[in-house]
Enzyme design. Structure first.
Site, PDB file in Angstrom:
ATOM      1  N   GLY A 126      -7.186   8.722   1.328  1.00 22.56           N
ATOM      2  CA  GLY A 126      -8.323   8.213   0.248  1.00 22.56           C
ATOM      3  C   GLY A 126      -9.405   7.626   1.100  1.00 22.56           C
ATOM      4  CD  GLU A 165      -5.640   2.626   3.184  1.00 20.64           C
ATOM      5  OE1 GLU A 165      -5.602   2.976   1.868  1.00 20.64           O
ATOM      6  OE2 GLU A 165      -5.392   3.415   4.036  1.00 20.64           O
ATOM      7  CG  ASP A 178      -2.020   0.831   1.139  1.00 24.76           C
ATOM      8  OD1 ASP A 178      -2.261   1.651   0.137  1.00 24.76           O
ATOM      9  OD2 ASP A 178      -2.678   1.058   2.109  1.00 24.76           O
ATOM     10  N   GLY A 179       0.399   2.260  -0.465  1.00 31.40           N
ATOM     11  CA  GLY A 179       0.842   3.782  -0.505  1.00 31.40           C
ATOM     12  C   GLY A 179       0.945   4.207   0.954  1.00 31.40           C
TER      13      GLY A 179
HETATM   14  C1  5RP Z   1      -5.548   5.708   1.354  1.00 34.99           C
HETATM   15  C2  5RP Z   1      -4.255   6.096   1.432  1.00 34.99           C
HETATM   16  C3  5RP Z   1      -3.115   6.037   0.329  1.00 34.99           C
HETATM   17  O1  5RP Z   1      -2.292   5.017   0.510  1.00 34.99           O
HETATM   18  C4  5RP Z   1      -2.476   7.379   0.664  1.00 34.99           C
HETATM   19  O2  5RP Z   1      -3.665   8.440   0.504  1.00 34.99           O
HETATM   20  C5  5RP Z   1      -1.740   7.804  -0.734  1.00 34.99           C
HETATM   21  O3  5RP Z   1      -2.183   7.786  -1.638  1.00 34.99           O
HETATM   22  P1  5RP Z   1      -1.576   8.003  -3.223  1.00 34.99           P
HETATM   23  O4  5RP Z   1      -0.762   6.733  -3.403  1.00 34.99           O
HETATM   24  O5  5RP Z   1      -2.910   8.166  -4.240  1.00 34.99           O
HETATM   25  O6  5RP Z   1      -0.549   8.987  -2.972  1.00 34.99           O
HETATM   26  O7  5RP Z   1      -3.931   5.760   2.690  1.00 34.99           O
HETATM   27  O8  5RP Z   1      -6.537   5.954   2.079  1.00 34.99           O
END
Ligand code: 5RP
Length: 226
Positions: free
Chosen positions: A101, A107, A85-86
């Site tokens: 997000g 998550e 995950d990011g």
């Molecule tokens: C979603 C998250 C995403 O991992 C975080 O917002 C990073 O998003 P991106 O990869 O679009 O920069 O926690 O809830």
């Protein structure tokens, strides 16, 4: 490279990392956001080398299914070898802020189950002290005002994220200007407020490996001490 190209590069690095470690019965936890989306699209390339995925959001589930990747309920998945995950921010201990997000609760659940949490992020996400990015908190709707007042007592400025309903039917309050220099303590304090589902600090369960996209290539940063 622009930011999106850095996101693609770390997604590719995550794919390269997990591919030799997968077996035909592996189920992979998959995160949410633009970086995770790149990873999902690349995951389709190795579709036959693992069993399926658990998604951290409805959007991710739809994207996975769009590539023909089976999506399992977490309760029927058993062990997850990896969660990819990011993040919105990471410090050097790989403690994270997530939830930009609005998918933070699912998550955090999937991350808790996974043996190895691989965070993929571009270098703009690396910070000395967490908290420049407003900290998302998922809240039961009827508790909105109460939670806001309690956040003020903890030194934060709560901002209701207008028009957002999480996959769990709740709201998001973004916390500005709170001292997050002790992330585990802040995570625990916020979670003790009645009406908070969870908050976007991933400090009690940080990432295990950060793949950080930089102008000089992808840096592989294991969590200190592991
Ligand atoms: C979603 C998250 C995403 O991992 C975080 O917002 C990073 O998003 P991106 O990869 O679009 O920069 O926690 O809830």
């Amino acid at each position: 490279m622009n930011q999106d190209q850095l996101k693609q590069a770390v997604a590719r690095a995550a794919l390269d990392y997990i591919t030799p470690r997968l077996s035909s019965d592996s189920i992979i936890g998959v995160g949410t956001g633009s970086t995770a989306n790149h990873f999902i699209d690349m995951l389709a390339e190795i579709r036959t080398e693992f069993d399926g995925a658990v998604a951290s959001s409805e959007a991710t589930a739809e994207r996975l299914k769009g590539h023909g990747i089976p999506v399992y309920e977490l309760n029927s998945a058993g062990t997850l070898e990896f969660y990819i995950d990011g993040a919105d921010e990471s410090n050097e201990r790989l403690e994270l802020i997530k939830g930009g997000g609005a998918a933070l609760t699912r998550e955090k659940i999937v991350a808790a189950v996974a043996k190895t949490f691989i965070c993929i992020a571009d270098e703009s996400k690396m910070v000395g002290v967490l908290g420049q990015f407003p900290l998302p908190v998922e809240v039961i709707p009827m508790a909105r005002s109460h939670v806001g007042r309690e956040i003020v007592k903890l030194g934060g400025d709560p901002v209701y994220r207008e028009g957002v309903v999480t996959d769990n039917g709740n709201i998001i309050i973004d916390v500005h200007n709170m001292d997050l220099s002790r992330p585990i303590q802040a995570e625990e304090r916020l979670n003790q407020i009645v009406g908070v589902v969870t908050n976007g600090l991933f400090a009690r369960r940080p990432a295990d490996l950060l793949l950080l996209g930089t102008a000089n290539g992808v840096q592989s940063i294991p969590r200190p001490g592991i």
